[in-house]
Scaffold this active site. Structure first.
Site, PDB file in Angstrom:
ATOM      1  N   LYS A  35      -3.834 -19.890  -5.512  1.00  0.00           N
ATOM      2  CA  LYS A  35      -4.889 -19.615  -6.491  1.00  0.00           C
ATOM      3  C   LYS A  35      -4.284 -19.085  -7.793  1.00  0.00           C
ATOM      4  O   LYS A  35      -4.628 -19.546  -8.890  1.00  0.00           O
ATOM      5  CB  LYS A  35      -5.802 -18.534  -5.892  1.00  0.00           C
ATOM      6  N   GLY A 260     -29.147 -19.703   1.689  1.00  0.00           N
ATOM      7  CA  GLY A 260     -27.769 -19.752   2.186  1.00  0.00           C
ATOM      8  C   GLY A 260     -26.870 -19.047   1.199  1.00  0.00           C
ATOM      9  O   GLY A 260     -27.293 -18.116   0.518  1.00  0.00           O
ATOM     10  N   CYS A 263     -23.969 -14.664   0.026  1.00  0.00           N
ATOM     11  CA  CYS A 263     -24.503 -13.293  -0.006  1.00  0.00           C
ATOM     12  C   CYS A 263     -25.690 -13.036   0.919  1.00  0.00           C
ATOM     13  O   CYS A 263     -25.589 -12.212   1.829  1.00  0.00           O
ATOM     14  CB  CYS A 263     -24.854 -12.911  -1.432  1.00  0.00           C
ATOM     15  N   LYS A 324     -26.736 -24.163  -3.428  1.00  0.00           N
ATOM     16  CA  LYS A 324     -27.593 -24.256  -4.616  1.00  0.00           C
ATOM     17  C   LYS A 324     -26.838 -25.021  -5.685  1.00  0.00           C
ATOM     18  O   LYS A 324     -25.654 -25.347  -5.496  1.00  0.00           O
ATOM     19  CB  LYS A 324     -28.043 -22.884  -5.105  1.00  0.00           C
TER      20      LYS A 324
END
Ligand code: NAD
Length: 432
Positions: A35, A260, A263, A324
């Site tokens: 990363k 979903g 969190c 989302k």
């Protein structure tokens, strides 16, 4: 002031970049070398609108740097934000705090002058007390202060949410830390953010209580949508009618799939688990969790009905699979329940998502990624609109159905039932 963000994920990277954009020197640290290497090359490991531009701007002007060396970064900084993950414990429901405590131990060996150590991660009430114990094993309490400053940003809107938050919650009774944090956040406060100073434990609980409340709103309207489907009412009328009441508010009252993401599912479980530890019964949140867990089964039952219980060899396409829109995050997405369920029953699944192929489905031979909406839809028996990406809001279904007619199940109520029926489609949606 030099800032160090420990954990360069959705929260650490976004808040680190935004703090640097406000003029602070920020080091973003992660133990994931991959990363950090990507970020040093100007590549962004997550999908978040606007992030790439902001990273490259602040990296170039040297206010933002990346490192895998936690101890050096802590020594070089005045304020350390802990932004590591707090997932659900394997096989349990409480929050797994191992990442938090590992970071606390590492920080404890690197304190060379006064440090403000802040949990931005979502942590159960009393975690700050535990971190304080760990760090005070190696340091005098005069050398550090532990503060809770939960983050409320939403993936997909993260930069806007960080820059224009409704509120900034700082949990600490240390006046020096409170002064420093108020200064740090002054640019956001002057743009209208409310600044709330509470006890550390209250700040920790505010975050969980907020997420549990929002999850309750979503679950509530999903259940009302079930009733609307049985009584011939449009759930959108109910959402508008309820939302106009200022005591209720219109947001998070849109019926759809199960909630979903990274969190709500884990935080609702964790708050119930924390409450049990303190012998307190959060029965409302428990029933929200149960209801949400049943949500995907309810939608799957509907899919069975729509296809007259003939799932085998049916071609079903999913438009969007993330939990989302505007994120690549697959954590606890309802597609992870719906797609394997249909695949196991012999359906051939095609899916398209603007954020590309998903590792979660690569080993399922019945599931195929298509690189366009057209390829995903053409030849299907049923098209399920799963995620509300803008890309799916004005599809010319008529053109795509020339070769073969398909049924549409719109889990986001994007299209008008009347218009779809006028165009000759068998069209199903949620709560109407
Ligand atoms: P994430 O998994 O995207 O990122 C966490 C990062 O921490 C990873 O990159 C991981 O490699 C790194 N990490 C773990 N241990 C480390 C260590 N010892 N040293 C350095 N780096 C380490 O997680 P996230 O989604 O950013 O969430 C972080 C926290 O913020 C969680 O508690 C979450 O509940 C909370 N939160 C998340 C959101 C969201 O939308 N994602 C919003 C608000 C709050």
């Amino acid at each position: 002031m030099k800032l160090c963000m420990v954990g360069t994920g959705y929260v650490g990277l976004v808040s680190g970049v935004c703090f640097s954009d406000l003029g602070n020197d920020v080091i973003c640290v992660d133990k994931d070398k991959n990363k950090i290497d990507l970020l040093k090359k100007g590549k962004i490991p997550i999908y978040e609108p606007g992030l790439s531009e902001l990273v490259s701007k602040n990296f170039k002007n040297k206010r933002l740097s990346f490192s895998t060396d936690l101890q050096k970064s802590v020594r070089d900084s005045d304020i350390i934000f802990i932004c590591v993950g707090t997932p659900t414990k394997k096989g349990g429901s409480s929050a797994d705090l191992s990442q938090i405590f590992n970071v606390a131990k590492e920080i404890s060996t690197s304190i060379n002058r006064f440090k403000i150590i802040i949990t931005k991660s979502t942590v159960p009430v009393t975690t700050g007390d535990e971190i304080e114990k760990i760090i005070s094993k190696k340091n005098s309490k005069k050398k550090f202060s532990i503060v809770s400053n939960p983050e409320f940003l939403r993936e997909g809107e993260a930069i806007r949410d960080f820059t224009y938050p409704d509120r900034i919650v700082v949990g600490s009774d240390d006046s020096r830390s409170n002064r420093t944090l108020k200064n740090l956040y002054t640019p956001l406060i002057s743009k209208g953010a409310q600044y709330l100073n509470t006890s550390r434990r209250a700040a920790e609980l505010i975050k969980y209580a907020s997420n549990a409340f929002l999850a309750t709103k979503v679950t509530f309207i999903n259940e009302i949508a079930n009733l609307c489907e049985k009584t011939g009412i449009n759930v959108e009328d109910i959402s508008i009618g309820m939302g106009l009441d200022k005591r209720i508010g219109s947001r998070f009252l849109r019926a759809g799939p199960a909630y979903g993401g990274s969190c709500f599912p884990k935080d609702t479980k964790a708050i119930v688990s924390t409450a049990e530890k303190f012998k307190s019964n959060l029965s409302v949140i428990k029933s929200v969790i149960r209801s949400n867990e049943n949500r995907s089964s309810t939608l799957l039952k509907r899919v069975h009905q729509i296809l007259n219980n003939k799932i085998k060899n049916k071609i079903i396409s999913f438009l969007g699979v993330t939990f989302k829109a505007n994120t690549d995050d697959m954590r606890d997405s309802s597609s992870l329940i719906m797609i394997p369920h249909l695949s196991k029953r012999g359906a051939k699944i095609k899916y398209y998502d603007p954020t590309g192929i998903k590792k979660e489905f690569v080993n399922d031979r019945n599931v195929k990624y298509e690189n366009s909406i057209k390829k995903a839809i053409e030849g299907s028996d049923l098209v399920i609109i799963h995620t509300e990406w803008n890309d799916f809001k004005s599809i010319n279904f008529k053109n795509l159905s020339k070769k073969k007619k398909f049924i549409i199940y719109d889990l986001r109520n994007i299209y008008s039932s009347e218009k779809m029926k006028d165009q000759g489609f068998k069209y199903f949606s949620i709560g109407r």
